[in-house]
Enzyme design. Structure first.
Site, mmCIF file in Angstrom:
data_model
loop_
_atom_site.group_PDB
_atom_site.id
_atom_site.type_symbol
_atom_site.label_atom_id
_atom_site.label_comp_id
_atom_site.label_asym_id
_atom_site.label_seq_id
_atom_site.Cartn_x
_atom_site.Cartn_y
_atom_site.Cartn_z
ATOM 1 N N GLU A 1 7.400 -40.483 4.940
ATOM 2 C CA GLU A 1 6.006 -40.022 4.844
ATOM 3 C C GLU A 1 5.198 -41.082 4.119
ATOM 4 O O GLU A 1 5.711 -42.156 3.788
ATOM 5 C CB GLU A 1 5.944 -38.667 4.126
ATOM 6 C CG GLU A 1 6.559 -38.691 2.745
ATOM 7 C CD GLU A 1 6.665 -37.314 2.096
ATOM 8 O OE1 GLU A 1 5.885 -36.418 2.421
ATOM 9 O OE2 GLU A 1 7.548 -37.154 1.226
ATOM 10 N N LYS B 1 7.596 -30.401 -5.171
ATOM 11 C CA LYS B 1 6.392 -31.179 -5.516
ATOM 12 C C LYS B 1 6.374 -31.460 -7.018
ATOM 13 O O LYS B 1 5.638 -30.814 -7.772
ATOM 14 C CB LYS B 1 5.145 -30.420 -5.051
ATOM 15 C CG LYS B 1 3.905 -31.298 -4.978
ATOM 16 C CD LYS B 1 2.850 -30.613 -4.158
ATOM 17 C CE LYS B 1 1.512 -31.293 -4.260
ATOM 18 N NZ LYS B 1 1.500 -32.663 -3.773
ATOM 19 N N LEU C 1 7.902 -33.979 1.624
ATOM 20 C CA LEU C 1 7.189 -32.816 1.096
ATOM 21 C C LEU C 1 6.706 -31.980 2.285
ATOM 22 O O LEU C 1 6.216 -32.536 3.272
ATOM 23 C CB LEU C 1 5.983 -33.246 0.253
ATOM 24 C CG LEU C 1 5.318 -32.048 -0.409
ATOM 25 C CD1 LEU C 1 6.128 -31.573 -1.601
ATOM 26 C CD2 LEU C 1 3.904 -32.368 -0.844
ATOM 27 N N TYR D 1 3.392 -29.561 -9.366
ATOM 28 C CA TYR D 1 1.937 -29.520 -9.291
ATOM 29 C C TYR D 1 1.483 -29.122 -7.894
ATOM 30 O O TYR D 1 2.280 -29.088 -6.952
ATOM 31 C CB TYR D 1 1.333 -30.865 -9.714
ATOM 32 C CG TYR D 1 1.475 -31.986 -8.698
ATOM 33 C CD1 TYR D 1 2.715 -32.575 -8.445
ATOM 34 C CD2 TYR D 1 0.376 -32.447 -7.974
ATOM 35 C CE1 TYR D 1 2.839 -33.596 -7.519
ATOM 36 C CE2 TYR D 1 0.489 -33.464 -7.043
ATOM 37 C CZ TYR D 1 1.730 -34.033 -6.818
ATOM 38 O OH TYR D 1 1.855 -35.035 -5.889
HETATM 39 N N1 PMP Z 1 3.704 -35.883 1.073
HETATM 40 C C1 PMP Z 1 3.542 -36.250 -0.207
HETATM 41 C C2 PMP Z 1 4.554 -37.143 -0.814
HETATM 42 C C3 PMP Z 1 2.419 -35.802 -0.935
HETATM 43 O O1 PMP Z 1 2.274 -36.172 -2.213
HETATM 44 C C4 PMP Z 1 1.464 -34.989 -0.295
HETATM 45 C C5 PMP Z 1 0.217 -34.541 -1.018
HETATM 46 N N2 PMP Z 1 0.448 -33.797 -2.122
HETATM 47 C C6 PMP Z 1 1.676 -34.622 1.037
HETATM 48 C C7 PMP Z 1 2.805 -35.084 1.707
HETATM 49 C C8 PMP Z 1 0.712 -33.731 1.762
HETATM 50 O O2 PMP Z 1 0.861 -32.399 1.358
HETATM 51 P P1 PMP Z 1 -0.382 -31.373 1.397
HETATM 52 O O3 PMP Z 1 -0.855 -31.354 2.814
HETATM 53 O O4 PMP Z 1 0.204 -30.089 0.990
HETATM 54 O O5 PMP Z 1 -1.400 -31.918 0.452
#
Ligand code: PMP
Length: 287
Positions: free
Chosen positions: A183, A151, A207, A33
Site C-alpha cells: 500500500e 492502526k 490496513l 488511532y
Molecule cells: N493504509 C495506511 C497505511 C494508512 O495509514 C491509511 C490511512 N490511515 C490507509 C491505508 C487508508 O485508510 P482509511 O481509508 O481508513 O483512511
C-alpha cells in the site's frame, strides 16, 4: 486561545492539554488511532471508523475507553467547539500511564487507557489540488511490522518513506514486499486495467482502509469490475490508471510511478468518477 482538544474526559485549550511522560503511547507507541474527515461540519463514515477502532483495540487487548455512542458525542462536541467545517478529527487511544516504564502490559483493571482527540481544519478539503494534478510516487521496500491491519501509532517507517519520496522530488511512496505493492505510506493503492479496478486483497499485510471498503462497494454497485489481488510495480507502470484512497484524500489519482508515466500521465476517468461517487455518497451518510 487555540484549538479545543479532548483529553480523558476534558475539553481543554491545546496549550493546557497534558499527558504523562510515562504514557505507553509516548514510550512504546502502544496506541492506536483513527483519522476521520469532516465535510460541511458533518462526520464521514463514522460507523466504519468506530468499528475499525474497536478491532484495533481488541487485537491489542486494550479496553475501549468509551462506548461508540459516547465517542460519537465527543466527535460532535469537537466539531461544535472548534467550529470545524472541513477538516479532520484525529483520535488516539493508548494503553495509558502505568507510572513507570515496563515492557509488560499493565493490569487493565489498574491502568485506564488515554483517549485524546484534536481537530485539523482544512478549508476546501474536498477540492484539493492533488485531485486535479495527480500524485507522483516512488517505490520503496516494505519495512514495517507484519500487523499492518492494526492502526497503531508506530509511524516511523511510513514517515521515513515519505521523506524518501520528498527527497526524490515526488509526493509519496508505495511499499513493495516480495515484488508486490502492499500500500502507500498512508493510503491504499490501486491500478486500473481494461476497466478493472485492482487493489491488494485484505490480510495482515495492509490496513483495511475505511475508504477502500466504501470505494469498492460503490464501484461494484456501479457495475465496475473489481479484482482484489496483489500487483507489481511493473504492472502498475503498464496500467491505464493508478490511484490511492484514504479518509482525508478520498480518491486521488497517481500519474507517475518511479519516473514512468501511468497511462496518459494525467488523472484518469475511473479515478475521477470514483472520487465523485465517493464524495457524493459519503456526504449523504455523513452525520
Ligand atoms: N493504509 C495506511 C497505511 C494508512 O495509514 C491509511 C490511512 N490511515 C490507509 C491505508 C487508508 O485508510 P482509511 O481509508 O481508513 O483512511
Amino acid at each position: 486561545m487555540g484549538r479545543i482538544v479532548y483529553v480523558n474526559g476534558d475539553y481543554v485549550d491545546e496549550a493546557e492539554a497534558r499527558v504523562s511522560i510515562f504514557d505507553r503511547g509516548f514510550l512504546m507507541a502502544d496506541g492506536v488511532y483513527e483519522v476521520t474527515s469532516v465535510l460541511d461540519g458533518k462526520i464521514l463514515d463514522y460507523p466504519g471508523h468506530a468499528a475499525r477502532l474497536a478491532r484495533s483495540l481488541s487485537e491489542l487487548d486494550m479496553t475501549p475507553p468509551v462506548s461508540d455512542d459516547e465517542l460519537l458525542a465527543i466527535f460532535r462536541e469537537m466539531v461544535e467547539r472548534n467550529k470545524l467545517v472541513d477538516g479532520m478529527i484525529y483520535l488516539q487511544v493508548t494503553r495509558g500511564n502505568p507510572g513507570d516504564r515496563d515492557f509488560a502490559f499493565p493490569d487493565p483493571e489498574k491502568v485506564s487507557p488515554t483517549l485524546i482527540l484534536f481537530t485539523q481544519s482544512k478549508p476546501g478539503l474536498a477540492d484539493s489540488p492533488a485531485a486535479k494534478s495527480g500524485l507522483k510516487v516512488i517505490s520503496v521496500p516494505e519495512m514495517r511490522w507484519n500487523r499492518r491491519d492494526i492502526k497503531t501509532t508506530q509511524l516511523l517507517y511510513p514517515s521515513m518513506a515519505k521523506m524518501m519520496a520528498k527527497k526524490a522530488g515526488v509526493d509519496d511512496a508505495w511499499l513493495v514486499e516480495d515484488g508486490m505493492v502492499t500500500e502507500g505510506t498512508s493510503n491504499n493503492a490501486y491500478i486500473v486495467k481494461d476497466g478493472a479496478i485492482i487493489t491488494r486483497n485484505l490480510s495482515n499485510d495492509i490496513l483495511h482502509g475505511i475508504t477502500r471498503a466504501a470505494v469498492l462497494r460503490f464501484a461494484r454497485e456501479a457495475q465496475m469490475k473489481v479484482e482484489e489481488r496483489s500487483f507489481s510495480i511493473d504492472e502498475a507502470q503498464a496500467a491505464d490508471e493508478a490511484f490511492i484512497t484514504s479518509a482525508s484524500s478520498f480518491v486521488t489519482p497517481v500519474i507517475e510511478i518511479d519516473g514512468t508515466a501511468v497511462g496518459t500521465g494525467k488523472p484518469g476517468p475511473v479515478a475521477g468518477r470514483l472520487r465523485e461517487i465517493y464524495l457524493e455518497e459519503s456526504r449523504k451518510t455523513a452525520i
